[in-house]
Design a protein around this motif. Structure first.
Motif, PDB file in Angstrom:
ATOM      1  N   GLU A   3    -155.736  49.454  25.786  1.00  0.00           N
ATOM      2  CA  GLU A   3    -156.342  48.402  25.382  1.00  0.00           C
ATOM      3  C   GLU A   3    -154.764  47.972  25.869  1.00  0.00           C
ATOM      4  O   GLU A   3    -153.832  49.083  26.585  1.00  0.00           O
ATOM      5  CB  GLU A   3    -155.873  48.379  23.917  1.00  0.00           C
ATOM      6  CG  GLU A   3    -155.217  46.887  23.298  1.00  0.00           C
ATOM      7  CD  GLU A   3    -155.024  46.410  21.644  1.00  0.00           C
ATOM      8  OE1 GLU A   3    -155.921  46.195  21.193  1.00  0.00           O
ATOM      9  OE2 GLU A   3    -153.584  47.275  21.628  1.00  0.00           O
ATOM     10  N   TYR A   4    -154.059  46.795  26.905  1.00  0.00           N
ATOM     11  CA  TYR A   4    -152.985  46.326  28.241  1.00  0.00           C
ATOM     12  C   TYR A   4    -152.826  45.076  26.824  1.00  0.00           C
ATOM     13  O   TYR A   4    -153.605  44.104  26.615  1.00  0.00           O
ATOM     14  CB  TYR A   4    -153.953  45.862  29.385  1.00  0.00           C
ATOM     15  CG  TYR A   4    -154.679  47.172  30.121  1.00  0.00           C
ATOM     16  CD1 TYR A   4    -153.723  47.564  30.083  1.00  0.00           C
ATOM     17  CD2 TYR A   4    -156.084  47.812  29.715  1.00  0.00           C
ATOM     18  CE1 TYR A   4    -153.928  49.120  31.264  1.00  0.00           C
ATOM     19  CE2 TYR A   4    -156.724  48.811  30.375  1.00  0.00           C
ATOM     20  CZ  TYR A   4    -155.318  49.372  31.069  1.00  0.00           C
ATOM     21  OH  TYR A   4    -155.983  50.820  31.924  1.00  0.00           O
ATOM     22  N   MET A   5    -151.573  44.578  27.149  1.00  0.00           N
ATOM     23  CA  MET A   5    -150.902  43.729  26.794  1.00  0.00           C
ATOM     24  C   MET A   5    -150.819  42.589  28.253  1.00  0.00           C
ATOM     25  O   MET A   5    -150.721  43.039  29.239  1.00  0.00           O
ATOM     26  CB  MET A   5    -149.595  43.411  26.178  1.00  0.00           C
ATOM     27  CG  MET A   5    -149.584  45.029  25.370  1.00  0.00           C
ATOM     28  SD  MET A   5    -150.422  44.525  23.860  1.00  0.00           S
ATOM     29  CE  MET A   5    -149.579  42.722  23.396  1.00  0.00           C
ATOM     30  N   SER A  66    -150.293  48.638  29.585  1.00  0.00           N
ATOM     31  CA  SER A  66    -150.302  49.445  28.245  1.00  0.00           C
ATOM     32  C   SER A  66    -150.039  49.338  27.275  1.00  0.00           C
ATOM     33  O   SER A  66    -149.236  49.392  27.150  1.00  0.00           O
ATOM     34  CB  SER A  66    -150.705  51.380  28.906  1.00  0.00           C
ATOM     35  OG  SER A  66    -151.847  51.353  27.761  1.00  0.00           O
ATOM     36  N   SER A  67    -150.814  49.202  26.507  1.00  0.00           N
ATOM     37  CA  SER A  67    -149.710  48.552  24.774  1.00  0.00           C
ATOM     38  C   SER A  67    -150.270  50.331  23.832  1.00  0.00           C
ATOM     39  O   SER A  67    -149.576  50.028  23.267  1.00  0.00           O
ATOM     40  CB  SER A  67    -151.605  48.059  23.936  1.00  0.00           C
ATOM     41  OG  SER A  67    -152.210  48.704  23.633  1.00  0.00           O
ATOM     42  N   THR A  68    -150.337  51.163  25.037  1.00  0.00           N
ATOM     43  CA  THR A  68    -150.321  52.566  24.093  1.00  0.00           C
ATOM     44  C   THR A  68    -148.742  52.350  23.772  1.00  0.00           C
ATOM     45  O   THR A  68    -147.280  52.780  24.777  1.00  0.00           O
ATOM     46  CB  THR A  68    -150.427  54.055  24.931  1.00  0.00           C
ATOM     47  OG1 THR A  68    -151.725  53.249  25.087  1.00  0.00           O
ATOM     48  CG2 THR A  68    -149.809  55.230  24.519  1.00  0.00           C
ATOM     49  N   LEU A  70    -146.231  50.433  22.445  1.00  0.00           N
ATOM     50  CA  LEU A  70    -146.149  49.292  22.773  1.00  0.00           C
ATOM     51  C   LEU A  70    -145.913  48.673  21.498  1.00  0.00           C
ATOM     52  O   LEU A  70    -147.267  48.001  20.865  1.00  0.00           O
ATOM     53  CB  LEU A  70    -146.191  48.643  23.372  1.00  0.00           C
ATOM     54  CG  LEU A  70    -146.069  46.743  24.015  1.00  0.00           C
ATOM     55  CD1 LEU A  70    -144.131  47.816  24.614  1.00  0.00           C
ATOM     56  CD2 LEU A  70    -146.907  46.459  24.782  1.00  0.00           C
ATOM     57  N   LYS A  72    -144.138  45.159  19.465  1.00  0.00           N
ATOM     58  CA  LYS A  72    -143.484  43.654  21.062  1.00  0.00           C
ATOM     59  C   LYS A  72    -143.296  42.957  19.124  1.00  0.00           C
ATOM     60  O   LYS A  72    -144.577  42.470  18.241  1.00  0.00           O
ATOM     61  CB  LYS A  72    -144.103  43.526  21.492  1.00  0.00           C
ATOM     62  CG  LYS A  72    -142.630  42.284  22.207  1.00  0.00           C
ATOM     63  CD  LYS A  72    -143.111  42.164  24.005  1.00  0.00           C
ATOM     64  CE  LYS A  72    -141.853  41.205  24.580  1.00  0.00           C
ATOM     65  NZ  LYS A  72    -141.655  41.319  25.753  1.00  0.00           N
TER      66      LYS A  72
END
Length: 82
Positions: A3-5, A66-68, A70, A72
């Protein structure tokens, strides 16, 4: 599965609806009737573009995060009808 932000910009169109673009991924353009629909379409377009990068062995854009692990503070639109 990864998964990516991704940062996107959503603009209200004069003729109605909304347009989403991204400075991070070239070619990401999504249009919808509502902000929510536009965000959903933008996610789908982004997924297809990222999958294409990966399938062709191309480097991902450097600002794609990468949302690992993360977490926010984000703002989301909430529509309420009373």
């Amino acid at each position: 599965m990864s998964e990516y932000m991704l940062s996107i910009t959503i603009r209200k169109l004069d003729e109605g609806g909304y347009l989403a673009t991204s400075d991070t991924i070239q070619g990401l353009i999504a249009q919808g009737r509502t902000i929510s629909e536009t965000m959903e379409i933008a996610q789908d377009v982004a997924r297809k573009l990222i999958e294409s990068y990966l399938e062709h062995g191309d480097h991902l854009p450097e600002h794609l995060v990468s949302s690992t692990n993360l977490i926010k503070n984000v703002k989301i639109p909430v529509t309420v009808t009373v």
